[in-house]
Structure formats: C-alpha cells, structure tokens
Design a protein around this motif. Structure first.
Motif, mmCIF file in Angstrom:
data_model
loop_
_atom_site.group_PDB
_atom_site.id
_atom_site.type_symbol
_atom_site.label_atom_id
_atom_site.label_comp_id
_atom_site.label_asym_id
_atom_site.label_seq_id
_atom_site.Cartn_x
_atom_site.Cartn_y
_atom_site.Cartn_z
ATOM 1 N N ALA A 131 0.861 -1.176 0.000
ATOM 2 C CA ALA A 131 0.000 0.000 0.000
ATOM 3 C C ALA A 131 0.905 1.236 0.000
ATOM 4 C CB ALA A 131 -0.910 0.009 1.217
ATOM 5 N N PHE A 132 0.681 2.137 -0.949
ATOM 6 C CA PHE A 132 1.521 3.308 -1.174
ATOM 7 C C PHE A 132 0.621 4.534 -1.106
ATOM 8 C CE2 PHE A 132 4.639 5.172 -4.601
ATOM 9 C CZ PHE A 132 5.198 6.013 -3.659
ATOM 10 N N THR A 133 0.861 5.425 -0.145
ATOM 11 C CA THR A 133 0.008 6.593 0.056
ATOM 12 C C THR A 133 0.732 7.872 -0.319
ATOM 13 O OG1 THR A 133 -1.179 5.485 1.847
ATOM 14 C CG2 THR A 133 -1.359 7.884 1.756
ATOM 15 N N GLY A 134 0.052 8.691 -1.082
ATOM 16 C CA GLY A 134 0.567 10.001 -1.463
ATOM 17 C C GLY A 134 -0.382 11.088 -0.995
ATOM 18 N N TRP A 135 0.162 12.258 -0.730
ATOM 19 C CA TRP A 135 -0.590 13.406 -0.240
ATOM 20 C C TRP A 135 -0.495 14.548 -1.236
ATOM 21 C CZ3 TRP A 135 -2.573 11.731 4.268
ATOM 22 C CH2 TRP A 135 -1.875 10.737 4.948
ATOM 23 N N GLN A 136 -1.573 15.299 -1.360
ATOM 24 C CA GLN A 136 -1.533 16.505 -2.177
ATOM 25 C C GLN A 136 -0.926 17.609 -1.324
ATOM 26 O OE1 GLN A 136 -5.286 17.914 -3.653
ATOM 27 N NE2 GLN A 136 -4.314 19.251 -5.156
ATOM 28 N N LEU A 137 0.277 17.954 -1.639
ATOM 29 C CA LEU A 137 1.012 18.931 -0.856
ATOM 30 C C LEU A 137 0.553 20.349 -1.181
ATOM 31 C CD1 LEU A 137 4.507 17.278 -1.292
ATOM 32 C CD2 LEU A 137 2.971 17.102 0.672
ATOM 33 N N PRO A 138 0.744 21.286 -0.257
ATOM 34 C CA PRO A 138 0.378 22.674 -0.531
ATOM 35 C C PRO A 138 1.059 23.171 -1.808
ATOM 36 C CG PRO A 138 0.967 22.403 1.782
ATOM 37 C CD PRO A 138 1.312 21.108 1.090
ATOM 38 N N GLY A 139 0.287 23.872 -2.619
ATOM 39 C CA GLY A 139 0.821 24.419 -3.864
ATOM 40 C C GLY A 139 0.731 23.471 -5.043
ATOM 41 N N VAL A 140 0.322 22.233 -4.806
ATOM 42 C CA VAL A 140 0.183 21.251 -5.885
ATOM 43 C C VAL A 140 -1.271 21.282 -6.360
ATOM 44 C CG1 VAL A 140 0.267 18.793 -6.470
ATOM 45 C CG2 VAL A 140 2.047 19.801 -5.023
ATOM 46 N N SER A 141 -1.469 21.517 -7.642
ATOM 47 C CA SER A 141 -2.828 21.595 -8.197
ATOM 48 C C SER A 141 -3.462 20.202 -8.233
ATOM 49 C CB SER A 141 -2.800 22.184 -9.600
ATOM 50 O OG SER A 141 -2.242 21.234 -10.502
ATOM 51 N N ASP A 142 -4.780 20.182 -8.390
ATOM 52 C CA ASP A 142 -5.477 18.900 -8.506
ATOM 53 C C ASP A 142 -4.960 18.108 -9.702
ATOM 54 O OD1 ASP A 142 -7.006 19.485 -6.281
ATOM 55 O OD2 ASP A 142 -8.814 20.013 -7.427
ATOM 56 N N ALA A 143 -4.717 18.787 -10.809
ATOM 57 C CA ALA A 143 -4.212 18.105 -12.010
ATOM 58 C C ALA A 143 -2.820 17.516 -11.764
ATOM 59 C CB ALA A 143 -4.184 19.065 -13.196
ATOM 60 N N GLU A 144 -1.966 18.274 -11.085
ATOM 61 C CA GLU A 144 -0.621 17.770 -10.768
ATOM 62 C C GLU A 144 -0.704 16.563 -9.837
ATOM 63 O OE1 GLU A 144 2.417 21.512 -10.758
ATOM 64 O OE2 GLU A 144 0.796 21.569 -9.280
ATOM 65 N N PHE A 145 -1.596 16.644 -8.844
ATOM 66 C CA PHE A 145 -1.753 15.523 -7.911
ATOM 67 C C PHE A 145 -2.283 14.285 -8.638
ATOM 68 C CE2 PHE A 145 -4.170 13.160 -4.621
ATOM 69 C CZ PHE A 145 -3.079 12.748 -3.877
ATOM 70 N N ASP A 146 -3.234 14.483 -9.524
ATOM 71 C CA ASP A 146 -3.748 13.359 -10.324
ATOM 72 C C ASP A 146 -2.621 12.710 -11.119
ATOM 73 O OD1 ASP A 146 -6.274 13.844 -9.309
ATOM 74 O OD2 ASP A 146 -6.996 14.862 -11.126
ATOM 75 N N GLY A 147 -1.708 13.520 -11.641
ATOM 76 C CA GLY A 147 -0.548 12.990 -12.359
ATOM 77 C C GLY A 147 0.379 12.222 -11.437
ATOM 78 N N GLN A 148 0.560 12.714 -10.204
ATOM 79 C CA GLN A 148 1.388 11.996 -9.238
ATOM 80 C C GLN A 148 0.769 10.651 -8.879
ATOM 81 O OE1 GLN A 148 1.795 14.765 -5.993
ATOM 82 N NE2 GLN A 148 3.330 15.989 -7.062
ATOM 83 N N VAL A 149 -0.545 10.612 -8.715
ATOM 84 C CA VAL A 149 -1.239 9.361 -8.402
ATOM 85 C C VAL A 149 -1.091 8.374 -9.560
ATOM 86 C CG1 VAL A 149 -3.500 8.319 -7.964
ATOM 87 C CG2 VAL A 149 -2.828 10.409 -6.757
ATOM 88 N N ALA A 150 -1.207 8.859 -10.774
ATOM 89 C CA ALA A 150 -1.003 7.989 -11.940
ATOM 90 C C ALA A 150 0.421 7.437 -11.936
ATOM 91 C CB ALA A 150 -1.289 8.751 -13.227
ATOM 92 N N GLY A 151 1.382 8.272 -11.576
ATOM 93 C CA GLY A 151 2.765 7.819 -11.477
ATOM 94 C C GLY A 151 2.935 6.757 -10.404
ATOM 95 N N MET A 152 2.271 6.946 -9.255
ATOM 96 C CA MET A 152 2.335 5.947 -8.184
ATOM 97 C C MET A 152 1.772 4.612 -8.657
ATOM 98 S SD MET A 152 1.149 8.400 -5.003
ATOM 99 C CE MET A 152 0.617 7.031 -3.999
ATOM 100 N N ARG A 153 0.659 4.655 -9.394
ATOM 101 C CA ARG A 153 0.080 3.412 -9.932
ATOM 102 C C ARG A 153 1.090 2.708 -10.836
ATOM 103 N NH1 ARG A 153 -4.867 6.317 -10.104
ATOM 104 N NH2 ARG A 153 -6.342 5.310 -8.718
ATOM 105 N N SER A 154 1.720 3.475 -11.693
ATOM 106 C CA SER A 154 2.721 2.929 -12.609
ATOM 107 C C SER A 154 3.885 2.323 -11.834
ATOM 108 C CB SER A 154 3.205 4.050 -13.538
ATOM 109 O OG SER A 154 4.299 3.626 -14.296
ATOM 110 N N GLU A 155 4.327 2.999 -10.785
ATOM 111 C CA GLU A 155 5.459 2.518 -9.985
ATOM 112 C C GLU A 155 5.137 1.206 -9.280
ATOM 113 O OE1 GLU A 155 7.046 7.047 -9.210
ATOM 114 O OE2 GLU A 155 6.040 5.995 -7.585
#
Length: 130
Positions: free
Chosen positions: A96-120
């Motif tokens: 289980a890998f948890t990521g947080w939307q950090l301050p200053g990170v847009s929803d679109a950027e966070f969605d991209g990070q989550v997609a990256g986590m899935r890939s990883e």
C-alpha cells in the motif's frame, strides 16, 4: 488536502518485497517516472524527477514493514510518502503506497502523481514477480 492510497497484491513474500523497497539502490528500477536518476552528494541523496532535482531520503522500519520515501526542494522540509508491506497467506504480500496533495500542488498535478504511483507499483510487481 487530498490523499490517495494505491495498493497491489504480489505473489512474493512480504520480507522479499520489504527488503527490495528498503534498498535505496533499487529506486531507479521501480520508481519510474519519479526517479529518473539517483544521486548522492556529500552524503545526501537526490532524485532527478520530472519536477527537477529533489532532496531525497528513504527510511525503512522492519518491525512494521514500512518504507517512507521522503522528498522535497530542501532536506530540511521533506514530504513523506509511506509504503507498507503486509504479509498475506500463501507467501503473498500486499503493498500500500500513500501520497498526499502537498500545498501548492494543483489537482491536475496531484492526479498525475497518483497515476505515477500506480505505474510505480505495477512496475514493482513486474520486477519482483518477473
């Protein structure tokens, strides 16, 4: 602040998965696209990511089988993304890998990070089950 947890079941014992994740030298093999390259300078780690060169640290706790990936612009202010490995019956495991939307990170950027986590996590599964 949003959080997202990605999980995957692996046909690999939890101890093996934890050992692999706890070894920072393995990061560039599975943490694509986040870690394009790992660098050590003056005893401090850095990753070269799509966002540029980031300060990086990895900590691993065998008792809880938790690996924390910590990164940010400076080593003094690192965000933590935890990974937990759980032993399952039959020599299998759950990551289980948890990521947080950090301050200053847009929803679109966070969605991209989550997609990256899935890939990883998918890449981790492919490597360890290989």
């Amino acid at each position: 602040m949003k959080a997202q947890t990605i999980h995957e079941t692996l046909d690999v014992p939890a101890e093996e998965v934890f050992g692999y994740l706890a070894d920072v030298a393995n990061l560039p093999a599975w943490a694509i696209p986040f870690c394009r390259r790992l660098e050590e300078t003056d005893g401090q780690l850095f990753v070269h990511s799509p966002e540029g060169r980031l300060a990086f640290a990895l900590s691993a706790e065998p008792k809880t089988q938790t690996v924390c990936l910590r990164f940010g612009r400076e080593h003094s202010g690192l965000a933590t993304y935890p990974m937990v490995v759980v032993a399952l019956p039959g020599g299998r495991s759950l990551v289980a890998f948890t990521g947080w939307q950090l301050p200053g990170v847009s929803d679109a950027e966070f969605d991209g990070q989550v997609a990256g986590m899935r890939s990883e996590v998918s890449r981790l599964k492919a490597i360890l089950e290989g």
